[in-house]
Design an enzyme around this catalytic site. Structure first.
Site, mmCIF file in Angstrom:
data_model
loop_
_atom_site.group_PDB
_atom_site.id
_atom_site.type_symbol
_atom_site.label_atom_id
_atom_site.label_comp_id
_atom_site.label_asym_id
_atom_site.label_seq_id
_atom_site.Cartn_x
_atom_site.Cartn_y
_atom_site.Cartn_z
ATOM 1 C CD GLU A 275 -2.488 -1.366 2.766
ATOM 2 O OE1 GLU A 275 -2.387 -0.495 3.592
ATOM 3 O OE2 GLU A 275 -3.371 -2.286 2.935
ATOM 4 N N PRO A 276 1.806 1.476 -1.190
ATOM 5 C CG PRO A 276 2.836 1.502 -3.205
ATOM 6 C CD PRO A 276 1.916 0.754 -2.139
ATOM 7 N N GLY A 277 1.994 4.810 -0.667
ATOM 8 C CA GLY A 277 1.488 6.193 -0.986
ATOM 9 C C GLY A 277 2.395 7.161 -1.281
ATOM 10 N NE ARG A 278 5.923 9.683 3.477
ATOM 11 C CZ ARG A 278 5.156 10.678 4.638
ATOM 12 N NH1 ARG A 278 5.460 11.902 4.430
ATOM 13 N NH2 ARG A 278 4.346 10.259 5.434
ATOM 14 N NE ARG A 314 4.012 15.590 4.703
ATOM 15 C CZ ARG A 314 5.109 15.665 5.047
ATOM 16 N NH1 ARG A 314 6.278 16.334 4.587
ATOM 17 N NH2 ARG A 314 5.812 14.654 5.860
ATOM 18 C CE1 TYR A 318 1.536 14.769 10.525
ATOM 19 C CE2 TYR A 318 1.717 15.533 8.491
ATOM 20 C CZ TYR A 318 0.937 14.774 9.056
ATOM 21 O OH TYR A 318 -0.273 14.390 8.793
ATOM 22 C CB CYS A 346 -4.704 34.919 11.939
ATOM 23 S SG CYS A 346 -5.132 36.183 10.416
ATOM 24 C CD GLU A 347 -3.874 28.644 13.725
ATOM 25 O OE1 GLU A 347 -2.874 27.942 14.362
ATOM 26 O OE2 GLU A 347 -4.762 28.384 13.391
ATOM 27 C CE1 TYR A 375 -0.739 10.419 3.255
ATOM 28 C CE2 TYR A 375 1.505 10.237 2.880
ATOM 29 C CZ TYR A 375 0.250 9.612 3.046
ATOM 30 O OH TYR A 375 0.128 8.553 3.003
HETATM 31 N N1 LLP Z 1 -1.608 1.940 4.431
HETATM 32 C C1 LLP Z 1 -2.310 2.249 5.592
HETATM 33 C C2 LLP Z 1 -3.119 1.536 6.295
HETATM 34 C C3 LLP Z 1 -1.864 3.843 6.094
HETATM 35 O O1 LLP Z 1 -2.491 4.265 7.240
HETATM 36 C C4 LLP Z 1 -0.961 4.553 5.240
HETATM 37 C C5 LLP Z 1 -0.485 5.903 5.768
HETATM 38 C C6 LLP Z 1 -0.515 4.139 4.067
HETATM 39 C C7 LLP Z 1 -0.848 2.642 3.782
HETATM 40 C C8 LLP Z 1 0.606 4.947 3.099
HETATM 41 O O2 LLP Z 1 1.620 4.883 3.609
HETATM 42 P P1 LLP Z 1 3.025 5.744 2.884
HETATM 43 O O3 LLP Z 1 3.561 4.594 2.023
HETATM 44 O O4 LLP Z 1 2.284 6.853 2.174
HETATM 45 O O5 LLP Z 1 3.901 5.974 3.925
HETATM 46 N N2 LLP Z 1 -0.198 12.842 6.676
HETATM 47 C C9 LLP Z 1 1.346 11.898 6.850
HETATM 48 C C10 LLP Z 1 1.272 10.739 6.557
HETATM 49 C C11 LLP Z 1 0.237 9.959 6.996
HETATM 50 C C12 LLP Z 1 0.186 8.352 6.838
HETATM 51 C C13 LLP Z 1 -1.017 8.067 7.001
HETATM 52 N N3 LLP Z 1 -1.128 6.500 6.764
HETATM 53 C C14 LLP Z 1 2.354 12.852 6.378
HETATM 54 O O6 LLP Z 1 2.121 14.124 5.682
HETATM 55 O O7 LLP Z 1 3.725 12.980 6.457
#
Ligand code: LLP
Length: 421
Positions: A275-278, A314, A318, A346-347, A375
């Site tokens: 489940e890659p996102g970033r 972000r 974070y 305004c923060e 994100y």
């Molecule tokens: N699978 C599940 C169940 C997740 O909760 C997440 C991310 C992913 C996959 C994808 O993870 P990745 O490959 O993108 O690392 N908003 C934060 C990141 C929150 C991630 C939440 N879950 C940021 O901007 O760094």
């Protein structure tokens, strides 16, 4: 190769000048590179060549329909965490059979929509959720394919707010309760056990925690099989980190991650889900913003830009680092100045960076905030009644606005004043 480079002194996304996009679409604006998204997806896919894998792109990272449609055409599935994301993935043409549904708080209506679509599996995060899913499935006369997301109690993740695999986190079924949860699931008429799922965090820049979690889950899979459960799928979640800027620590390459995972799971005979996102979207996008004012403070200089924490949260949330460059390459003789780069909200938290060295800037200059493809836009809001930031997708010499900037009139139209006032 990077697809965000200076060409003739102006930063481009592929072959399109970002100055042109800034002036034609206006700022702030997110810009994504189709070539980079494609390359990242293919690099990840190639890391698992020869193995039965489903790459379920984590929609939460960047859920624009154009991005989902592109990744779907490349063969990606989708990891969704809400009925809204499910609808996006389906609308973008991703087949239901490649969609997995994660998240700690799925509601019955969302479960029904996913069962109606016929998704690959639910990653169930608690026993109450299991019972609710069983009820919905039985009422529809179907069986819901499930994995339990187990919590392996492993420390990982770039920031406390994005670490998920510790026992104290809200995610997954407690390690000590996992086998009982499977035993219960096996008795339910609306449930069909298909696998095990784990996701330990995000922006992980080290293979060790992944390996630790995989080894723990591999042991669990053996025990579950010995207890008579059929475990065909091992979902390892996402979490592989990306470099945020040239001087940032370099996380493992997808090929190194792939090799480690392949070695650690070779004996299991499972289909792997990722489940890659970033890793796919992060470095495929930038945020463009224009300098509104250069302000002299008591003891520092501020670049007040027209993007704010509502557009890219972000850094505020974070303490995240984003590399920032001027859209026009600075001349060698340009003086370097320390600036705080801040938005108009305004923060005090509306700060992108403090005391960072940049070439001297002026009102009207445009800056590029890198690594903003994941994100970024998805976490944008309309705080201070700042319209949602638009998104642009570049493809070679072409670009398309793939999400419009709403007008203030459109925002106000969604609200009403009750007639008792
Ligand atoms: N699978 C599940 C169940 C997740 O909760 C997440 C991310 C992913 C996959 C994808 O993870 P990745 O490959 O993108 O690392 N908003 C934060 C990141 C929150 C991630 C939440 N879950 C940021 O901007 O760094």
């Amino acid at each position: 190769m990077r697809h965000f480079e200076y060409i003739d002194g102006v930063m481009h996304a592929e072959n399109v000048s970002l100055a042109r996009i800034a002036s034609e679409v206006g700022t702030p604006v997110y810009v994504y590179s189709r070539a980079t998204l494609t390359r990242h997806f293919n690099v990840f896919k190639d890391a698992f060549k020869g193995r039965d894998v489903l790459i379920a792109y984590s929609v939460k990272a960047n859920s624009n329909l154009a991005v989902l449609s592109l990744l779907g055409k490349l063969g990606a599935g989708a990891d969704v965490v809400s009925g809204g994301e499910l609808a996006r993935a389906l609308t973008a043409g991703i087949p239901a059979s490649k969609i997995v549904f994660s998240g700690v708080g799925k509601k019955p209506a969302e479960m029904r929509a996913a069962l109606t679509a016929g998704i690959r599996m639910f990653n169930v995060e608690s026993e109450p959720e299991l019972e609710a899913l069983n009820d919905v499935a039985v009422s529809m006369g179907v069986r819901a394919p499930i994995s339990f997301r187990v919590n392996p109690d492993v420390t990982a993740g770039g920031h406390e707010k994005i670490s998920t695999g510790k026992a104290e986190n809200k995610f997954g079924v407690a390690w000590s309760a996992a086998e009982d949860a499977y035993a219960r699931a096996a008795t339910l008429p609306g449930i069909n056990i298909v696998g095990v799922d784990v996701h330990i965090g995000s922006q992980i820049d080290d293979l060790a925690p992944f390996k630790m979690a995989i080894d723990k889950v591999a042991g669990l899979i053996k025990r579950l099989r010995a207890a008579g459960h059929s475990i065909k799928i091992f979902d390892i979640g996402g979490g592989l980190g990306i470099p945020y800027g040239a001087n940032a620590p370099a996380p493992p390459l997808p090929s190194e991650y792939g090799q480690m995972v392949k070695n650690a799971t070779a004996h299991l005979g499972v289909q792997m889900v990722f489940e890659p996102g970033r890793m796919i979207a992060g470095n495929a996008g930038v945020l463009l913003s224009t300098v509104t004012y250069v302000k002299r403070g008591e003891n520092r200089d501020f670049l007040i830009v027209d993007a704010a924490m509502n557009d890219l949260i972000r850094p505020a949330l974070y303490d995240a680092y984003h590399e920032i460059e001027p859209i026009v390459a600075p001349k060698p003789e340009t003086a370097q100045v320390l600036y705080d780069v801040v938005g108009p909200v305004c923060e005090s938290g509306d700060t992108f960076t403090k005391q960072r060295e940049f070439p001297q800037m002026n009102t009207g200059d445009v800056i590029v905030m890198h690594s903003a493809g994941a994100y970024g836009a998805v976490q944008a809001g309309q705080y201070n009644t700042r319209p949602l930031v638009p998104e642009v997708l570049v493809n070679g010499d072409l670009y398309a606005v793939v999400r419009d900037r709403p007008t203030v009139e459109e925002i106000l139209k969604t609200e009403s004043i009750p007639d008792w006032d």
